[in-house]
Design a protein around this motif. Structure first.
Motif, PDB file in Angstrom:
ATOM      1  N   PRO A   1      41.519  42.734  15.888  1.00 18.21           N
ATOM      2  CA  PRO A   1      41.270  44.117  16.331  1.00 18.21           C
ATOM      3  C   PRO A   1      40.126  44.242  17.331  1.00 18.21           C
ATOM      4  CG  PRO A   1      40.597  43.811  14.037  1.00 18.21           C
ATOM      5  CD  PRO A   1      41.319  42.568  14.440  1.00 18.21           C
ATOM      6  N   LEU A   2      39.299  43.196  17.477  1.00 12.97           N
ATOM      7  CA  LEU A   2      38.209  43.268  18.468  1.00 12.97           C
ATOM      8  C   LEU A   2      38.750  43.258  19.895  1.00 12.97           C
ATOM      9  CD1 LEU A   2      35.508  40.915  16.898  1.00 12.97           C
ATOM     10  CD2 LEU A   2      35.655  43.414  16.773  1.00 12.97           C
ATOM     11  N   LEU A   3      40.051  42.930  20.064  1.00 11.89           N
ATOM     12  CA  LEU A   3      40.653  42.990  21.402  1.00 11.89           C
ATOM     13  C   LEU A   3      40.923  44.431  21.814  1.00 11.89           C
ATOM     14  CD1 LEU A   3      43.080  39.943  21.156  1.00 11.89           C
ATOM     15  CD2 LEU A   3      41.345  40.256  22.934  1.00 11.89           C
ATOM     16  N   ASN A   4      40.853  45.346  20.843  1.00 13.71           N
ATOM     17  CA  ASN A   4      41.072  46.765  21.135  1.00 13.71           C
ATOM     18  C   ASN A   4      39.741  47.511  21.099  1.00 13.71           C
ATOM     19  OD1 ASN A   4      41.681  49.455  21.107  1.00 13.71           O
ATOM     20  ND2 ASN A   4      42.914  49.389  19.225  1.00 13.71           N
ATOM     21  N   ASP A   5      39.272  47.923  22.280  1.00 14.97           N
ATOM     22  CA  ASP A   5      37.963  48.597  22.409  1.00 14.97           C
ATOM     23  C   ASP A   5      37.790  49.797  21.492  1.00 14.97           C
ATOM     24  OD1 ASP A   5      37.344  46.889  24.388  1.00 14.97           O
ATOM     25  OD2 ASP A   5      37.771  48.270  26.046  1.00 14.97           O
ATOM     26  N   GLU A   6      38.921  50.433  21.164  1.00 15.44           N
ATOM     27  CA  GLU A   6      38.849  51.683  20.400  1.00 15.44           C
ATOM     28  C   GLU A   6      38.816  51.445  18.890  1.00 15.44           C
ATOM     29  OE1 GLU A   6      39.955  54.833  22.615  1.00 15.44           O
ATOM     30  OE2 GLU A   6      38.867  53.279  23.713  1.00 15.44           O
ATOM     31  N   SER A   7      38.906  50.195  18.451  1.00 13.67           N
ATOM     32  CA  SER A   7      39.058  49.956  17.010  1.00 13.67           C
ATOM     33  C   SER A   7      37.767  50.222  16.233  1.00 13.67           C
ATOM     34  CB  SER A   7      39.512  48.506  16.760  1.00 13.67           C
ATOM     35  OG  SER A   7      38.494  47.604  17.143  1.00 13.67           O
ATOM     36  N   ASP A   8      37.930  50.550  14.948  1.00 17.86           N
ATOM     37  CA  ASP A   8      36.775  50.745  14.062  1.00 17.86           C
ATOM     38  C   ASP A   8      35.960  49.462  13.963  1.00 17.86           C
ATOM     39  OD1 ASP A   8      37.798  53.226  13.621  1.00 17.86           O
ATOM     40  OD2 ASP A   8      38.599  52.772  11.611  1.00 17.86           O
ATOM     41  N   GLU A   9      36.670  48.320  14.002  1.00 13.21           N
ATOM     42  CA  GLU A   9      35.997  47.025  13.879  1.00 13.21           C
ATOM     43  C   GLU A   9      35.014  46.826  15.045  1.00 13.21           C
ATOM     44  OE1 GLU A   9      39.193  47.592  13.442  1.00 13.21           O
ATOM     45  OE2 GLU A   9      39.812  46.683  11.540  1.00 13.21           O
ATOM     46  N   CYS A  10      35.457  47.200  16.266  1.00  7.89           N
ATOM     47  CA  CYS A  10      34.561  47.099  17.430  1.00  7.89           C
ATOM     48  C   CYS A  10      33.326  47.968  17.215  1.00  7.89           C
ATOM     49  CB  CYS A  10      35.256  47.584  18.701  1.00  7.89           C
ATOM     50  SG  CYS A  10      36.290  46.358  19.484  1.00  7.89           S
ATOM     51  N   ARG A  11      33.573  49.195  16.808  1.00  7.10           N
ATOM     52  CA  ARG A  11      32.468  50.142  16.625  1.00  7.10           C
ATOM     53  C   ARG A  11      31.468  49.604  15.597  1.00  7.10           C
ATOM     54  NH1 ARG A  11      34.568  54.749  13.642  1.00  7.10           N
ATOM     55  NH2 ARG A  11      33.946  53.292  12.034  1.00  7.10           N
ATOM     56  N   ASP A  12      31.982  49.104  14.461  1.00  7.31           N
ATOM     57  CA  ASP A  12      31.098  48.620  13.387  1.00  7.31           C
ATOM     58  C   ASP A  12      30.261  47.420  13.852  1.00  7.31           C
ATOM     59  OD1 ASP A  12      32.263  50.550  11.898  1.00  7.31           O
ATOM     60  OD2 ASP A  12      33.501  49.196  10.673  1.00  7.31           O
ATOM     61  N   LEU A  13      30.916  46.516  14.594  1.00  5.42           N
ATOM     62  CA  LEU A  13      30.215  45.304  15.043  1.00  5.42           C
ATOM     63  C   LEU A  13      29.102  45.674  16.032  1.00  5.42           C
ATOM     64  CD1 LEU A  13      31.927  42.000  16.115  1.00  5.42           C
ATOM     65  CD2 LEU A  13      30.028  42.905  17.402  1.00  5.42           C
ATOM     66  N   LEU A  14      29.430  46.562  16.969  1.00  5.69           N
ATOM     67  CA  LEU A  14      28.434  46.940  17.989  1.00  5.69           C
ATOM     68  C   LEU A  14      27.263  47.664  17.339  1.00  5.69           C
ATOM     69  CD1 LEU A  14      30.850  48.079  20.856  1.00  5.69           C
ATOM     70  CD2 LEU A  14      29.541  45.941  20.734  1.00  5.69           C
ATOM     71  N   LYS A  15      27.571  48.451  16.294  1.00  2.00           N
ATOM     72  CA  LYS A  15      26.518  49.186  15.591  1.00  2.00           C
ATOM     73  C   LYS A  15      25.499  48.230  14.956  1.00  2.00           C
ATOM     74  CE  LYS A  15      28.284  52.863  13.404  1.00  2.00           C
ATOM     75  NZ  LYS A  15      28.873  53.405  12.156  1.00  2.00           N
ATOM     76  N   MET A  16      25.981  47.038  14.578  1.00  2.00           N
ATOM     77  CA  MET A  16      25.071  46.047  13.976  1.00  2.00           C
ATOM     78  C   MET A  16      24.203  45.357  15.025  1.00  2.00           C
ATOM     79  SD  MET A  16      27.553  44.261  11.160  1.00  2.00           S
ATOM     80  CE  MET A  16      26.246  43.272  10.404  1.00  2.00           C
ATOM     81  N   GLY A  17      24.514  45.609  16.312  1.00  3.51           N
ATOM     82  CA  GLY A  17      23.669  45.061  17.376  1.00  3.51           C
ATOM     83  C   GLY A  17      24.187  43.781  18.014  1.00  3.51           C
ATOM     84  N   TRP A  18      25.388  43.332  17.571  1.00  7.68           N
ATOM     85  CA  TRP A  18      25.953  42.104  18.148  1.00  7.68           C
ATOM     86  C   TRP A  18      26.994  42.466  19.195  1.00  7.68           C
ATOM     87  CZ3 TRP A  18      22.495  38.841  16.714  1.00  7.68           C
ATOM     88  CH2 TRP A  18      21.904  38.945  15.444  1.00  7.68           C
ATOM     89  N   GLY A  19      27.530  41.474  19.900  1.00  6.44           N
ATOM     90  CA  GLY A  19      28.380  41.773  21.053  1.00  6.44           C
ATOM     91  C   GLY A  19      29.821  41.297  20.924  1.00  6.44           C
ATOM     92  N   ILE A  20      30.682  41.915  21.745  1.00  6.94           N
ATOM     93  CA  ILE A  20      32.089  41.512  21.864  1.00  6.94           C
ATOM     94  C   ILE A  20      32.276  41.148  23.332  1.00  6.94           C
ATOM     95  CG2 ILE A  20      34.494  42.259  21.627  1.00  6.94           C
ATOM     96  CD1 ILE A  20      33.195  44.581  19.802  1.00  6.94           C
ATOM     97  N   SER A  21      32.561  39.883  23.608  1.00  4.54           N
ATOM     98  CA  SER A  21      32.594  39.437  25.007  1.00  4.54           C
ATOM     99  C   SER A  21      33.789  40.002  25.753  1.00  4.54           C
ATOM    100  CB  SER A  21      32.643  37.915  25.055  1.00  4.54           C
ATOM    101  OG  SER A  21      31.466  37.399  24.488  1.00  4.54           O
ATOM    102  N   LYS A  22      33.573  40.275  27.021  1.00  7.97           N
ATOM    103  CA  LYS A  22      34.613  40.832  27.888  1.00  7.97           C
ATOM    104  C   LYS A  22      34.983  39.822  28.965  1.00  7.97           C
ATOM    105  CE  LYS A  22      34.662  44.950  26.064  1.00  7.97           C
ATOM    106  NZ  LYS A  22      35.377  44.726  24.818  1.00  7.97           N
ATOM    107  N   GLN A  23      36.265  39.749  29.250  1.00  7.25           N
ATOM    108  CA  GLN A  23      36.727  38.872  30.332  1.00  7.25           C
ATOM    109  C   GLN A  23      36.098  39.329  31.652  1.00  7.25           C
ATOM    110  OE1 GLN A  23      40.818  37.337  30.036  1.00  7.25           O
ATOM    111  NE2 GLN A  23      41.184  38.317  31.989  1.00  7.25           N
ATOM    112  N   GLY A  24      35.516  38.418  32.393  1.00  3.70           N
ATOM    113  CA  GLY A  24      34.895  38.765  33.677  1.00  3.70           C
ATOM    114  C   GLY A  24      33.396  39.014  33.579  1.00  3.70           C
ATOM    115  N   GLU A  25      32.856  38.995  32.344  1.00  2.42           N
ATOM    116  CA  GLU A  25      31.416  39.212  32.159  1.00  2.42           C
ATOM    117  C   GLU A  25      30.622  38.092  32.839  1.00  2.42           C
ATOM    118  OE1 GLU A  25      31.093  40.235  28.104  1.00  2.42           O
ATOM    119  OE2 GLU A  25      28.932  40.530  28.163  1.00  2.42           O
TER     120      GLU A  25
END
Ligand SMILES: [Zn+2]
Ligand SMILES: [Zn+2]
Ligand SMILES: [Zn+2]
Length: 289
Positions: A261-285
């Protein structure tokens, strides 16, 4: 020097061949949502180009890299973490059937070097001078080419070794260092007993760590497959890490399975992970080291 993340998925990419479920449906309809297997493009201080991993999607990775300005192609060097499919299945693209390159330096472990020599399609490329294998020693920094302005250090990381061993790679520039660790079997095998993830990274002076985030949790795959493809899940890693505190290294997840689900920017999982202060890498970064 500059490092570009040229892909973020696990070996199969997104969409994954044969998957007709929701996870791959949209990426199949909208090519801009498709994602390539993990790979790094490194621009050395002298303008030389270097790749980590050789994926079959290198054509798209070249386009992505070229769109932000690559100065040398084919790259002077390629470094391989291990032999699994998505990390090596583009090696043949350097050969006579496609790019007809010569003298691409291929940095790898002695175990990966043995596999290159004993695999007919790869040993032919060595005989033809397309690739020139150079074997690293674990934990000994080396310069991929002279005057590239950065070093690579190979850190042994246990991961299903049917074909070759596996290493994470630390890319160390003048300002910062980045750890690339797409695959591992478990934290308990990777870390020495009693050592935490953050201590491990600090001990190696890593500022930015791109780490194995293959599965969010094991609900994504059938239980039959869990023992065959072990990875620490992102949930497990987050439990060990807790919330990020100031001074902690930057940690960001890569190598996503198509089901993650981290491949979907809108997912709850993305939101929860970012809230903890860690990152989700993006293609092209892009990272400046
Ligand atoms: Zn992989
Ligand atoms: Zn899928
Ligand atoms: Zn692997």
């Amino acid at each position: 020097m500059e490092v570009t993340l040229l892909g973020i998925t696990q070996d199969g990419g997104l969409p994954q061949v044969g998957c007709l479920k929701d996870c791959c449906k949209e990426a199949r309809l909208s090519p801009e949502l498709s994602k390539m297997p993990v790979s790094l493009g490194i621009q050395g201080a002298d303008g030389s180009s270097h790749m980590i991993e050789a994926s079959r999607m290198m054509a798209g990775q070249f386009d992505l890299w070229n769109s932000i300005g690559i100065r040398e192609w084919p790259p002077s060097s390629v470094s391989l973490t291990h032999a699994h499919l998505g990390h090596t299945d583009g090696l043949g693209l350097f050969g006579r059937e496609v790019m007809g390159s010569s003298g691409v330096i291929l940095h790898c472990s002695p175990s990966m070097g043995n596999l290159l020599n004993s695999t007919p399609s790869w040993s032919a490329m060595i005989d033809q001078g397309v690739i020139i294998p150079k074997l690293w020693s674990s934990m000994e920094p080396f310069e991929p080419t002279t005057s590239c302005g950065f070093t690579i250090t190979a850190v042994p990381v246990p991961h299903r070794s049917e074909l070759s061993d596996n290493h994470a790679l630390i890319i160390r520039g003048k300002k910062k260092s980045l750890l690339f660790m797409p695959d591992q079997d478990s934290w308990s095998e990777t870390l020495e007993e009693g050592l935490g993830i953050l201590d491990w990274l600090r001990g190696m002076s890593v500022d930015i760590a791109l780490i194995d985030g293959t599965f969010w949790n094991y609900d994504e795959i059938s239980s039959r497959d869990v023992s065959k493809i072990p990875h620490p899940t992102v949930v497990e890693t987050l439990e060990i890490l807790g919330n990020r505190r100031s001074g902690d290294p930057e940690i960001s997840f890569i190598h996503f399975n198509h089901t993650n689900p981290l491949l979907n920017d809108e997912s709850d999982e993305c939101r929860d992970l970012l809230k903890m202060g860690w990152g989700i890498s993006k293609q092209g970064e892009v990272y400046h080291l």
